[in-house]
Design a protein around this motif. Structure first.
Motif, PDB file in Angstrom:
ATOM      1  N   ILE A  88      12.347   9.562   0.484  1.00 29.68           N
ATOM      2  CA  ILE A  88      12.244   9.112   2.044  1.00 29.68           C
ATOM      3  C   ILE A  88      10.744   9.110   2.339  1.00 29.68           C
ATOM      4  O   ILE A  88      10.000  10.044   1.986  1.00 29.68           O
ATOM      5  N   GLN A  89      10.295   8.104   2.782  1.00 30.57           N
ATOM      6  CA  GLN A  89       8.765   7.864   3.292  1.00 30.57           C
ATOM      7  C   GLN A  89       8.699   8.330   4.970  1.00 30.57           C
ATOM      8  O   GLN A  89       9.703   8.472   5.590  1.00 30.57           O
ATOM      9  N   SER A  90       7.604   8.369   5.345  1.00 31.02           N
ATOM     10  CA  SER A  90       7.291   8.690   6.906  1.00 31.02           C
ATOM     11  C   SER A  90       6.131   7.995   7.258  1.00 31.02           C
ATOM     12  O   SER A  90       5.131   7.663   6.741  1.00 31.02           O
ATOM     13  N   ALA A  91       6.106   7.610   8.724  1.00 33.18           N
ATOM     14  CA  ALA A  91       4.980   7.031   9.507  1.00 33.18           C
ATOM     15  C   ALA A  91       4.837   7.930  10.748  1.00 33.18           C
ATOM     16  O   ALA A  91       5.880   8.074  11.244  1.00 33.18           O
ATOM     17  N   THR A  92       3.694   8.159  11.186  1.00 32.45           N
ATOM     18  CA  THR A  92       3.698   8.712  12.356  1.00 32.45           C
ATOM     19  C   THR A  92       2.423   8.188  13.180  1.00 32.45           C
ATOM     20  O   THR A  92       1.575   7.545  12.638  1.00 32.45           O
ATOM     21  N   VAL A  93       2.781   7.631  14.527  1.00 34.83           N
ATOM     22  CA  VAL A  93       1.809   7.171  15.484  1.00 34.83           C
ATOM     23  C   VAL A  93       1.533   8.153  16.662  1.00 34.83           C
ATOM     24  O   VAL A  93       3.022   8.405  17.233  1.00 34.83           O
ATOM     25  N   VAL A 111       6.552   1.847  12.063  1.00 37.56           N
ATOM     26  CA  VAL A 111       6.399   1.361  10.552  1.00 37.56           C
ATOM     27  C   VAL A 111       5.861   0.186  10.379  1.00 37.56           C
ATOM     28  O   VAL A 111       6.730  -0.709  11.062  1.00 37.56           O
ATOM     29  N   ALA A 112       5.150  -0.140   9.551  1.00 37.95           N
ATOM     30  CA  ALA A 112       4.747  -1.509   9.484  1.00 37.95           C
ATOM     31  C   ALA A 112       5.834  -2.409   8.455  1.00 37.95           C
ATOM     32  O   ALA A 112       6.540  -1.892   7.952  1.00 37.95           O
ATOM     33  N   ALA A 113       5.869  -3.516   8.830  1.00 42.74           N
ATOM     34  CA  ALA A 113       6.814  -4.659   8.099  1.00 42.74           C
ATOM     35  C   ALA A 113       6.138  -4.358   6.553  1.00 42.74           C
ATOM     36  O   ALA A 113       5.079  -4.426   6.334  1.00 42.74           O
ATOM     37  N   GLN A 114       7.469  -4.494   5.608  1.00 41.67           N
ATOM     38  CA  GLN A 114       7.294  -4.085   4.488  1.00 41.67           C
ATOM     39  C   GLN A 114       6.976  -5.413   3.648  1.00 41.67           C
ATOM     40  O   GLN A 114       6.946  -5.132   1.987  1.00 41.67           O
ATOM     41  N   LYS A 118      12.160  -7.393   2.257  1.00 42.61           N
ATOM     42  CA  LYS A 118      12.288  -6.016   2.275  1.00 42.61           C
ATOM     43  C   LYS A 118      12.596  -5.600   3.695  1.00 42.61           C
ATOM     44  O   LYS A 118      12.298  -6.230   4.781  1.00 42.61           O
ATOM     45  N   VAL A 119      13.435  -4.557   3.856  1.00 42.26           N
ATOM     46  CA  VAL A 119      13.572  -3.947   5.069  1.00 42.26           C
ATOM     47  C   VAL A 119      13.381  -2.621   5.070  1.00 42.26           C
ATOM     48  O   VAL A 119      13.639  -1.614   4.154  1.00 42.26           O
ATOM     49  N   ALA A 120      12.738  -2.139   6.253  1.00 44.57           N
ATOM     50  CA  ALA A 120      12.393  -0.529   6.493  1.00 44.57           C
ATOM     51  C   ALA A 120      13.571  -0.114   7.251  1.00 44.57           C
ATOM     52  O   ALA A 120      13.764  -0.477   8.643  1.00 44.57           O
ATOM     53  N   LEU A 121      14.171   0.544   6.681  1.00 48.59           N
ATOM     54  CA  LEU A 121      15.304   1.218   7.402  1.00 48.59           C
ATOM     55  C   LEU A 121      15.284   2.777   7.667  1.00 48.59           C
ATOM     56  O   LEU A 121      15.004   3.568   7.012  1.00 48.59           O
ATOM     57  N   PRO A 122      15.381   2.752   9.178  1.00 46.64           N
ATOM     58  CA  PRO A 122      15.040   4.238   9.613  1.00 46.64           C
ATOM     59  C   PRO A 122      16.151   5.136   9.255  1.00 46.64           C
ATOM     60  O   PRO A 122      17.478   4.714   9.354  1.00 46.64           O
ATOM     61  N   ILE A 123      16.003   6.448   9.057  1.00 43.75           N
ATOM     62  CA  ILE A 123      17.333   7.452   8.888  1.00 43.75           C
ATOM     63  C   ILE A 123      16.985   8.810   9.966  1.00 43.75           C
ATOM     64  O   ILE A 123      17.873   9.208  10.065  1.00 43.75           O
ATOM     65  N   TYR A 124      15.811   8.794  10.490  1.00 44.04           N
ATOM     66  CA  TYR A 124      15.535   9.921  11.452  1.00 44.04           C
ATOM     67  C   TYR A 124      14.237   9.711  12.224  1.00 44.04           C
ATOM     68  O   TYR A 124      13.461   8.986  11.483  1.00 44.04           O
ATOM     69  N   TYR A 236      11.264   8.648   9.768  1.00 41.44           N
ATOM     70  CA  TYR A 236      11.364   9.018   8.268  1.00 41.44           C
ATOM     71  C   TYR A 236      12.470   7.771   7.859  1.00 41.44           C
ATOM     72  O   TYR A 236      13.383   7.392   8.725  1.00 41.44           O
ATOM     73  N   TYR A 237      11.992   6.941   6.827  1.00 43.71           N
ATOM     74  CA  TYR A 237      12.513   5.979   6.640  1.00 43.71           C
ATOM     75  C   TYR A 237      12.664   5.501   4.954  1.00 43.71           C
ATOM     76  O   TYR A 237      11.802   6.134   4.366  1.00 43.71           O
ATOM     77  N   ILE A 238      13.551   4.420   4.577  1.00 46.35           N
ATOM     78  CA  ILE A 238      13.591   4.183   3.214  1.00 46.35           C
ATOM     79  C   ILE A 238      13.217   2.650   3.232  1.00 46.35           C
ATOM     80  O   ILE A 238      13.484   1.871   4.350  1.00 46.35           O
ATOM     81  N   VAL A 239      12.958   1.918   2.056  1.00 43.70           N
ATOM     82  CA  VAL A 239      12.514   0.660   1.991  1.00 43.70           C
ATOM     83  C   VAL A 239      13.907  -0.022   1.039  1.00 43.70           C
ATOM     84  O   VAL A 239      13.914   0.615   0.090  1.00 43.70           O
ATOM     85  N   VAL A 240      14.542  -0.885   1.545  1.00 44.05           N
ATOM     86  CA  VAL A 240      15.535  -1.602   1.001  1.00 44.05           C
ATOM     87  C   VAL A 240      14.994  -2.965   0.531  1.00 44.05           C
ATOM     88  O   VAL A 240      14.527  -3.937   1.357  1.00 44.05           O
TER      89      VAL A 240
END
Length: 242
Positions: A88-93, A111-114, A118-124, A236-240
Protein backbone atom coordinates in the motif's frame (compact mmCIF):
# COMPACT_ATOMS: atom_id res chain seq x y z
CA UNK A 1 23.44 -4.76 -8.08
CA UNK A 2 21.27 -7.26 -9.92
CA UNK A 3 21.75 -7.97 -13.61
CA UNK A 4 19.23 -9.75 -15.86
CA UNK A 5 20.92 -10.81 -19.10
CA UNK A 6 19.10 -12.39 -22.05
CA UNK A 7 20.80 -15.52 -23.42
CA UNK A 8 18.55 -17.02 -26.10
CA UNK A 9 15.52 -18.51 -24.31
CA UNK A 10 17.23 -18.19 -20.95
CA UNK A 11 17.90 -15.27 -18.61
CA UNK A 12 21.11 -15.17 -16.62
CA UNK A 13 20.75 -13.37 -13.28
CA UNK A 14 23.86 -12.01 -11.60
CA UNK A 15 24.18 -10.67 -8.06
CA UNK A 16 27.01 -8.24 -8.52
CA UNK A 17 29.82 -10.12 -10.25
CA UNK A 18 28.50 -13.53 -9.19
CA UNK A 19 26.17 -15.76 -11.16
CA UNK A 20 22.96 -16.30 -9.18
CA UNK A 21 20.53 -18.19 -11.40
CA UNK A 22 19.88 -19.09 -15.02
CA UNK A 23 16.12 -19.25 -15.65
CA UNK A 24 14.09 -20.07 -18.72
CA UNK A 25 12.15 -17.08 -20.02
CA UNK A 26 8.87 -18.89 -19.20
CA UNK A 27 9.80 -19.25 -15.54
CA UNK A 28 7.30 -17.85 -13.03
CA UNK A 29 9.38 -18.10 -9.85
CA UNK A 30 9.84 -14.33 -9.52
CA UNK A 31 7.65 -12.17 -7.32
CA UNK A 32 7.93 -8.57 -6.19
CA UNK A 33 6.65 -6.08 -3.67
CA UNK A 34 6.62 -2.44 -4.80
CA UNK A 35 7.14 0.41 -2.37
CA UNK A 36 7.13 4.11 -3.23
CA UNK A 37 10.90 4.22 -3.91
CA UNK A 38 12.11 0.64 -3.35
CA UNK A 39 11.27 -2.86 -4.50
CA UNK A 40 11.57 -6.30 -2.89
CA UNK A 41 12.30 -9.22 -5.19
CA UNK A 42 11.86 -12.92 -4.55
CA UNK A 43 13.74 -15.04 -7.11
CA UNK A 44 13.45 -18.81 -6.83
CA UNK A 45 12.51 -18.35 -3.13
CA UNK A 46 15.55 -16.17 -2.39
CA UNK A 47 14.62 -12.65 -1.28
CA UNK A 48 16.30 -9.33 -2.03
CA UNK A 49 14.79 -6.66 0.24
CA UNK A 50 14.37 -2.90 -0.26
CA UNK A 51 16.41 -2.66 -3.45
CA UNK A 52 17.06 0.67 -5.13
CA UNK A 53 15.48 0.12 -8.58
CA UNK A 54 18.32 1.99 -10.30
CA UNK A 55 20.68 -0.81 -9.23
CA UNK A 56 18.69 -3.39 -11.21
CA UNK A 57 19.83 -3.77 -14.83
CA UNK A 58 18.07 -5.45 -17.74
CA UNK A 59 20.41 -6.25 -20.64
CA UNK A 60 22.74 -3.48 -19.51
CA UNK A 61 20.10 -0.79 -18.93
CA UNK A 62 19.49 0.59 -15.43
CA UNK A 63 15.85 0.75 -14.26
CA UNK A 64 14.45 4.24 -13.74
CA UNK A 65 12.08 3.24 -10.93
CA UNK A 66 10.21 0.30 -9.39
CA UNK A 67 7.51 0.39 -12.06
CA UNK A 68 10.19 0.07 -14.74
CA UNK A 69 11.56 -3.04 -12.97
CA UNK A 70 8.12 -4.66 -13.05
CA UNK A 71 7.66 -3.77 -16.72
CA UNK A 72 11.06 -5.23 -17.64
CA UNK A 73 10.44 -8.42 -15.66
CA UNK A 74 7.12 -8.98 -17.40
CA UNK A 75 8.75 -8.38 -20.79
CA UNK A 76 11.65 -10.74 -20.07
CA UNK A 77 9.59 -13.53 -18.46
CA UNK A 78 6.43 -14.23 -20.45
CA UNK A 79 4.56 -15.98 -17.62
CA UNK A 80 4.79 -13.09 -15.19
CA UNK A 81 2.02 -11.02 -16.79
CA UNK A 82 -0.14 -11.03 -13.68
CA UNK A 83 2.48 -11.84 -11.10
CA UNK A 84 3.77 -9.91 -8.17
CA UNK A 85 2.35 -8.10 -5.19
CA UNK A 86 2.46 -4.52 -4.10
CA UNK A 87 2.54 -2.67 -0.84
CA UNK A 88 0.00 0.00 0.00
CA UNK A 89 1.27 3.46 -0.94
CA UNK A 90 0.29 6.77 0.61
CA UNK A 91 0.04 10.42 -0.36
CA UNK A 92 -0.48 13.39 1.96
CA UNK A 93 -1.53 16.94 1.11
CA UNK A 94 -2.15 19.74 3.61
CA UNK A 95 -4.92 22.08 2.48
CA UNK A 96 -4.78 25.79 3.20
CA UNK A 97 -7.60 27.86 4.67
CA UNK A 98 -8.54 29.04 1.16
CA UNK A 99 -8.66 25.46 -0.17
CA UNK A 100 -10.78 24.31 2.79
CA UNK A 101 -13.37 27.03 2.17
CA UNK A 102 -13.56 26.19 -1.54
CA UNK A 103 -13.81 22.38 -1.14
CA UNK A 104 -17.53 22.19 -2.03
CA UNK A 105 -16.82 23.72 -5.44
CA UNK A 106 -13.16 22.92 -6.07
CA UNK A 107 -11.80 19.44 -5.32
CA UNK A 108 -8.11 19.15 -4.36
CA UNK A 109 -5.81 16.48 -5.81
CA UNK A 110 -4.31 14.12 -3.23
CA UNK A 111 -3.01 11.23 -5.37
CA UNK A 112 -1.61 12.05 -8.80
CA UNK A 113 -2.78 10.25 -11.94
CA UNK A 114 -0.59 7.17 -12.41
CA UNK A 115 -0.26 7.18 -16.19
CA UNK A 116 -2.05 5.58 -19.11
CA UNK A 117 -3.47 2.14 -18.38
CA UNK A 118 -3.27 2.56 -14.59
CA UNK A 119 -5.81 3.26 -11.85
CA UNK A 120 -5.01 4.63 -8.40
CA UNK A 121 -7.44 2.72 -6.18
CA UNK A 122 -7.99 4.17 -2.67
CA UNK A 123 -8.55 1.83 0.25
CA UNK A 124 -8.42 4.18 3.24
CA UNK A 125 -8.08 7.88 4.00
CA UNK A 126 -7.76 10.20 6.98
CA UNK A 127 -8.45 13.90 7.55
CA UNK A 128 -6.80 15.95 10.31
CA UNK A 129 -8.51 19.33 10.65
CA UNK A 130 -7.00 22.16 12.66
CA UNK A 131 -9.45 25.03 13.08
CA UNK A 132 -7.84 26.46 16.21
CA UNK A 133 -7.29 29.73 14.33
CA UNK A 134 -11.00 30.32 13.79
CA UNK A 135 -14.24 28.49 13.01
CA UNK A 136 -16.08 28.37 9.67
CA UNK A 137 -19.63 29.38 8.85
CA UNK A 138 -22.06 27.96 6.32
CA UNK A 139 -20.92 24.42 7.08
CA UNK A 140 -24.31 22.72 7.58
CA UNK A 141 -23.99 19.15 6.25
CA UNK A 142 -20.32 19.74 5.41
CA UNK A 143 -18.48 16.57 4.46
CA UNK A 144 -15.33 15.17 2.91
CA UNK A 145 -15.28 12.44 0.26
CA UNK A 146 -12.76 11.04 -2.22
CA UNK A 147 -13.61 11.32 -5.91
CA UNK A 148 -12.45 10.74 -9.46
CA UNK A 149 -13.21 13.78 -11.58
CA UNK A 150 -13.22 13.61 -15.38
CA UNK A 151 -15.05 15.01 -18.39
CA UNK A 152 -17.74 12.38 -17.87
CA UNK A 153 -18.46 13.62 -14.35
CA UNK A 154 -17.68 12.79 -10.73
CA UNK A 155 -17.47 9.28 -9.25
CA UNK A 156 -17.48 8.85 -5.46
CA UNK A 157 -14.82 6.53 -4.06
CA UNK A 158 -15.20 6.56 -0.29
CA UNK A 159 -17.55 6.74 2.62
CA UNK A 160 -18.62 10.27 3.52
CA UNK A 161 -16.80 11.87 6.46
CA UNK A 162 -19.05 14.43 8.18
CA UNK A 163 -16.96 17.54 8.88
CA UNK A 164 -19.61 20.01 10.08
CA UNK A 165 -18.71 19.77 13.77
CA UNK A 166 -14.98 20.01 13.07
CA UNK A 167 -15.27 23.05 10.81
CA UNK A 168 -17.74 24.90 13.04
CA UNK A 169 -15.51 24.64 16.12
CA UNK A 170 -11.98 25.72 17.06
CA UNK A 171 -10.47 22.31 17.73
CA UNK A 172 -8.05 19.81 16.23
CA UNK A 173 -10.05 16.86 14.89
CA UNK A 174 -8.90 13.57 13.36
CA UNK A 175 -11.29 11.53 11.21
CA UNK A 176 -10.74 8.43 9.09
CA UNK A 177 -12.62 6.09 6.80
CA UNK A 178 -12.14 3.11 4.53
CA UNK A 179 -13.27 3.31 0.92
CA UNK A 180 -16.16 0.91 0.25
CA UNK A 181 -18.41 3.41 -1.50
CA UNK A 182 -19.29 3.48 -5.16
CA UNK A 183 -22.39 4.31 -7.16
CA UNK A 184 -22.82 0.60 -7.87
CA UNK A 185 -22.52 -0.27 -4.16
CA UNK A 186 -19.91 -2.44 -2.50
CA UNK A 187 -19.35 -5.98 -1.36
CA UNK A 188 -17.91 -7.31 1.89
CA UNK A 189 -15.79 -10.46 1.97
CA UNK A 190 -14.34 -11.66 5.29
CA UNK A 191 -14.50 -8.14 6.67
CA UNK A 192 -12.72 -6.55 3.69
CA UNK A 193 -14.63 -3.84 1.86
CA UNK A 194 -14.17 -4.19 -1.88
CA UNK A 195 -15.04 -1.26 -4.13
CA UNK A 196 -17.12 -2.32 -7.13
CA UNK A 197 -16.95 0.85 -9.18
CA UNK A 198 -17.62 -0.25 -12.74
CA UNK A 199 -14.80 0.26 -15.24
CA UNK A 200 -16.60 0.62 -18.54
CA UNK A 201 -17.43 3.17 -21.21
CA UNK A 202 -18.35 5.96 -21.29
CA UNK A 203 -16.65 6.27 -17.89
CA UNK A 204 -13.24 4.77 -17.24
CA UNK A 205 -10.91 5.75 -14.36
CA UNK A 206 -7.82 5.34 -16.54
CA UNK A 207 -5.07 7.78 -15.52
CA UNK A 208 -7.23 9.84 -13.14
CA UNK A 209 -6.13 11.56 -9.94
CA UNK A 210 -7.80 10.91 -6.59
CA UNK A 211 -9.20 14.14 -5.18
CA UNK A 212 -10.96 15.21 -2.00
CA UNK A 213 -14.20 17.13 -2.28
CA UNK A 214 -16.70 18.72 0.09
CA UNK A 215 -19.61 18.65 -2.35
CA UNK A 216 -21.31 15.32 -1.58
CA UNK A 217 -24.10 16.92 0.47
CA UNK A 218 -24.47 19.90 -1.85
CA UNK A 219 -23.01 22.43 0.58
CA UNK A 220 -21.96 25.86 -0.73
CA UNK A 221 -18.44 27.17 -0.13
CA UNK A 222 -17.67 27.91 3.50
CA UNK A 223 -16.92 31.33 4.97
CA UNK A 224 -14.97 32.51 8.00
CA UNK A 225 -12.02 30.45 9.11
CA UNK A 226 -8.49 31.74 9.59
CA UNK A 227 -5.32 31.80 7.49
CA UNK A 228 -3.64 29.55 10.07
CA UNK A 229 -6.21 26.74 9.65
CA UNK A 230 -5.22 23.54 7.86
CA UNK A 231 -6.69 20.22 6.74
CA UNK A 232 -4.17 17.38 6.36
CA UNK A 233 -5.46 14.63 4.07
CA UNK A 234 -3.73 11.25 3.72
CA UNK A 235 -4.87 8.63 1.21
CA UNK A 236 -3.64 5.04 1.24
CA UNK A 237 -3.94 3.38 -2.15
CA UNK A 238 -2.71 0.74 -4.58
CA UNK A 239 -2.11 1.04 -8.33
CA UNK A 240 -3.99 -1.34 -10.61
CA UNK A 241 -3.07 -2.08 -14.23
CA UNK A 242 -6.05 -2.02 -16.58
Amino acid sequence: MLYFITEGNNVRIKDGENDFRVLHNTSNCINWTVYETKIDLSIDEVTFDAIDPTTIYFDGVSSANAAAVVTSLKAMFSNLGGGGTQTIQSATVTLTDAQIKALPSTAVEIVAAQGSGKVALPIYFSVYIDTSGGSYSGVTNASAILIYESLSGVKYLSSVLPTESALSGTLKTFNFSNCPFSEQGFAVYSGININTLSIQQPYEPDNLAIKISGSYNGTSNYTGGNAANTMKVTVYYIVVDL
